[in-house]
Write a protein that holds these residues in place. Sequence first.
Motif, PDB file in Angstrom:
ATOM      1  N   ASN A  19      70.863  32.476  55.636  1.00  0.00           N
ATOM      2  CA  ASN A  19      70.966  32.143  54.211  1.00  0.00           C
ATOM      3  C   ASN A  19      69.540  32.049  53.665  1.00  0.00           C
ATOM      4  OD1 ASN A  19      71.871  31.334  51.679  1.00  0.00           O
ATOM      5  ND2 ASN A  19      72.104  29.188  52.280  1.00  0.00           N
ATOM      6  N   PRO A  20      68.843  33.180  53.644  1.00  0.00           N
ATOM      7  CA  PRO A  20      67.404  33.156  53.411  1.00  0.00           C
ATOM      8  C   PRO A  20      67.001  32.726  52.006  1.00  0.00           C
ATOM      9  CG  PRO A  20      68.218  35.416  53.410  1.00  0.00           C
ATOM     10  CD  PRO A  20      69.355  34.551  53.854  1.00  0.00           C
ATOM     11  N   VAL A  21      65.896  32.002  51.945  1.00  0.00           N
ATOM     12  CA  VAL A  21      65.288  31.708  50.652  1.00  0.00           C
ATOM     13  C   VAL A  21      64.521  32.947  50.201  1.00  0.00           C
ATOM     14  CG1 VAL A  21      63.242  30.672  51.760  1.00  0.00           C
ATOM     15  CG2 VAL A  21      63.780  30.144  49.365  1.00  0.00           C
ATOM     16  N   VAL A  22      64.669  33.300  48.949  1.00  0.00           N
ATOM     17  CA  VAL A  22      63.915  34.414  48.372  1.00  0.00           C
ATOM     18  C   VAL A  22      62.771  33.827  47.562  1.00  0.00           C
ATOM     19  CG1 VAL A  22      63.969  36.434  46.869  1.00  0.00           C
ATOM     20  CG2 VAL A  22      65.961  35.875  48.289  1.00  0.00           C
ATOM     21  N   LEU A  23      61.554  34.148  47.983  1.00  0.00           N
ATOM     22  CA  LEU A  23      60.352  33.670  47.299  1.00  0.00           C
ATOM     23  C   LEU A  23      59.710  34.863  46.586  1.00  0.00           C
ATOM     24  CD1 LEU A  23      58.779  31.449  50.117  1.00  0.00           C
ATOM     25  CD2 LEU A  23      60.339  30.746  48.283  1.00  0.00           C
ATOM     26  N   PRO A  24      60.011  35.059  45.302  1.00  0.00           N
ATOM     27  CA  PRO A  24      59.376  36.169  44.592  1.00  0.00           C
ATOM     28  C   PRO A  24      57.855  36.071  44.683  1.00  0.00           C
ATOM     29  CG  PRO A  24      61.152  35.244  43.277  1.00  0.00           C
ATOM     30  CD  PRO A  24      60.943  34.311  44.431  1.00  0.00           C
ATOM     31  N   THR A  25      57.227  37.177  44.983  1.00  0.00           N
ATOM     32  CA  THR A  25      55.770  37.198  45.122  1.00  0.00           C
ATOM     33  C   THR A  25      55.145  37.370  43.742  1.00  0.00           C
ATOM     34  OG1 THR A  25      56.015  38.194  47.307  1.00  0.00           O
ATOM     35  CG2 THR A  25      53.829  38.283  46.290  1.00  0.00           C
ATOM     36  N   VAL A  26      54.388  36.352  43.311  1.00  0.00           N
ATOM     37  CA  VAL A  26      53.796  36.349  41.976  1.00  0.00           C
ATOM     38  C   VAL A  26      52.280  36.360  42.072  1.00  0.00           C
ATOM     39  CG1 VAL A  26      55.811  35.163  41.044  1.00  0.00           C
ATOM     40  CG2 VAL A  26      53.845  33.809  41.801  1.00  0.00           C
ATOM     41  N   TRP A  27      51.621  36.535  40.929  1.00  0.00           N
ATOM     42  CA  TRP A  27      50.159  36.681  40.941  1.00  0.00           C
ATOM     43  C   TRP A  27      49.475  35.984  39.779  1.00  0.00           C
ATOM     44  CZ3 TRP A  27      53.862  40.366  40.431  1.00  0.00           C
ATOM     45  CH2 TRP A  27      54.010  40.952  39.171  1.00  0.00           C
ATOM     46  N   ASP A  28      50.251  35.507  38.787  1.00  0.00           N
ATOM     47  CA  ASP A  28      49.657  34.807  37.655  1.00  0.00           C
ATOM     48  C   ASP A  28      50.729  33.966  36.979  1.00  0.00           C
ATOM     49  OD1 ASP A  28      51.207  36.672  36.300  1.00  0.00           O
ATOM     50  OD2 ASP A  28      49.526  37.683  35.333  1.00  0.00           O
ATOM     51  N   VAL A  29      50.351  33.293  35.900  1.00  0.00           N
ATOM     52  CA  VAL A  29      51.303  32.427  35.211  1.00  0.00           C
ATOM     53  C   VAL A  29      52.455  33.239  34.631  1.00  0.00           C
ATOM     54  CG1 VAL A  29      51.594  30.893  33.234  1.00  0.00           C
ATOM     55  CG2 VAL A  29      49.605  30.629  34.721  1.00  0.00           C
ATOM     56  N   TRP A  30      52.149  34.408  34.077  1.00  0.00           N
ATOM     57  CA  TRP A  30      53.203  35.236  33.474  1.00  0.00           C
ATOM     58  C   TRP A  30      54.268  35.612  34.501  1.00  0.00           C
ATOM     59  CZ3 TRP A  30      54.669  40.331  34.509  1.00  0.00           C
ATOM     60  CH2 TRP A  30      55.592  40.881  33.599  1.00  0.00           C
ATOM     61  N   SER A  31      53.842  36.123  35.644  1.00  0.00           N
ATOM     62  CA  SER A  31      54.815  36.544  36.657  1.00  0.00           C
ATOM     63  C   SER A  31      55.557  35.345  37.240  1.00  0.00           C
ATOM     64  CB  SER A  31      54.129  37.353  37.763  1.00  0.00           C
ATOM     65  OG  SER A  31      53.077  36.625  38.363  1.00  0.00           O
ATOM     66  N   ALA A  32      54.869  34.215  37.368  1.00  0.00           N
ATOM     67  CA  ALA A  32      55.529  33.010  37.875  1.00  0.00           C
ATOM     68  C   ALA A  32      56.606  32.534  36.909  1.00  0.00           C
ATOM     69  CB  ALA A  32      54.501  31.907  38.107  1.00  0.00           C
ATOM     70  N   ASN A  33      56.281  32.515  35.629  1.00  0.00           N
ATOM     71  CA  ASN A  33      57.277  32.112  34.634  1.00  0.00           C
ATOM     72  C   ASN A  33      58.442  33.084  34.600  1.00  0.00           C
ATOM     73  OD1 ASN A  33      56.407  29.652  33.442  1.00  0.00           O
ATOM     74  ND2 ASN A  33      54.803  30.734  32.320  1.00  0.00           N
ATOM     75  N   LEU A  34      58.160  34.358  34.799  1.00  0.00           N
ATOM     76  CA  LEU A  34      59.216  35.366  34.840  1.00  0.00           C
ATOM     77  C   LEU A  34      60.206  35.059  35.958  1.00  0.00           C
ATOM     78  CD1 LEU A  34      59.999  38.144  33.503  1.00  0.00           C
ATOM     79  CD2 LEU A  34      58.766  39.219  35.391  1.00  0.00           C
ATOM     80  N   ALA A  35      59.681  34.744  37.136  1.00  0.00           N
ATOM     81  CA  ALA A  35      60.543  34.458  38.287  1.00  0.00           C
ATOM     82  C   ALA A  35      61.317  33.157  38.102  1.00  0.00           C
ATOM     83  CB  ALA A  35      59.697  34.398  39.559  1.00  0.00           C
ATOM     84  N   ILE A  36      60.660  32.136  37.577  1.00  0.00           N
ATOM     85  CA  ILE A  36      61.352  30.864  37.353  1.00  0.00           C
ATOM     86  C   ILE A  36      62.445  31.035  36.302  1.00  0.00           C
ATOM     87  CG2 ILE A  36      61.082  28.516  36.487  1.00  0.00           C
ATOM     88  CD1 ILE A  36      60.022  28.899  39.318  1.00  0.00           C
ATOM     89  N   SER A  37      62.163  31.782  35.236  1.00  0.00           N
ATOM     90  CA  SER A  37      63.158  32.025  34.196  1.00  0.00           C
ATOM     91  C   SER A  37      64.366  32.787  34.737  1.00  0.00           C
ATOM     92  CB  SER A  37      62.539  32.798  33.034  1.00  0.00           C
ATOM     93  OG  SER A  37      61.524  32.048  32.392  1.00  0.00           O
TER      94      SER A  37
END
Length: 250
Positions: A19-37
Amino acid sequence: MTNLSQKATTLLELHKPGNPVVLPTVWDVWSANLAISAGFTALTVGSHPVSDSLGKPDNEGITFEELLTRVSQITSAVDAPLSVDIEAGYGQDPKRLIDGLISAGAVGLNIEDTVHSEGGRLREAQEHADFVGSLRAASDATDVHVVINARTDLFVKQIGDENGRVDRAIARLKLAAAAGADSLYPVGFHNDADYKRLATELPLPINAIANPADGDLAHFAELGVGRISFGPLFQASLSKHAEGILARWK
């Protein structure tokens, strides 16, 4: 620090084989917010995408301080457990690495066995395990259990005879597990039989790299994977899509 301790515990508990956790690989605030959203609750920062976003090469083409600046920006913007790819350690001692990550708000790390500052050599198996052990000791000296994802590059560097590569990776990663790692990363794209061997014979959850554009979460779960990240492939997929959009305006 208590909040970081809780985030570290949460990140560790998300690693569940099958039941793996998926950790989207991000590089800045924009991409991090995209993944959290999009609904993800934990993230990882990739060295390649961060370096690319700064116009510098991967393989420690940026400094540890530059990485920490970007990590701090991300953790200031999103309230989620964050793991960070620290490559081979940027030539820093383990205490500096742990203290720097915690000060920037991160609660996990990837540590690989390719030493970029020494011509890209691969650390010997026990040498890498000892480095993992030193990171664990440095983490244990704080009240944050930094989640250590120990990576081997045996597959991506195609070192040694292919027929025995899985055996050597298992032996190498078992040493890292005994030294204090929390998850194990035999980075590369493997066939199902090899994934199952790695997931079954290694004593900790394994990290698989996936292409977000065509990967299958359910299939990775069936293979026994405990953690999924995208490396530079999420950024690359977005770039390809953007090229298509922009091409209409040439």
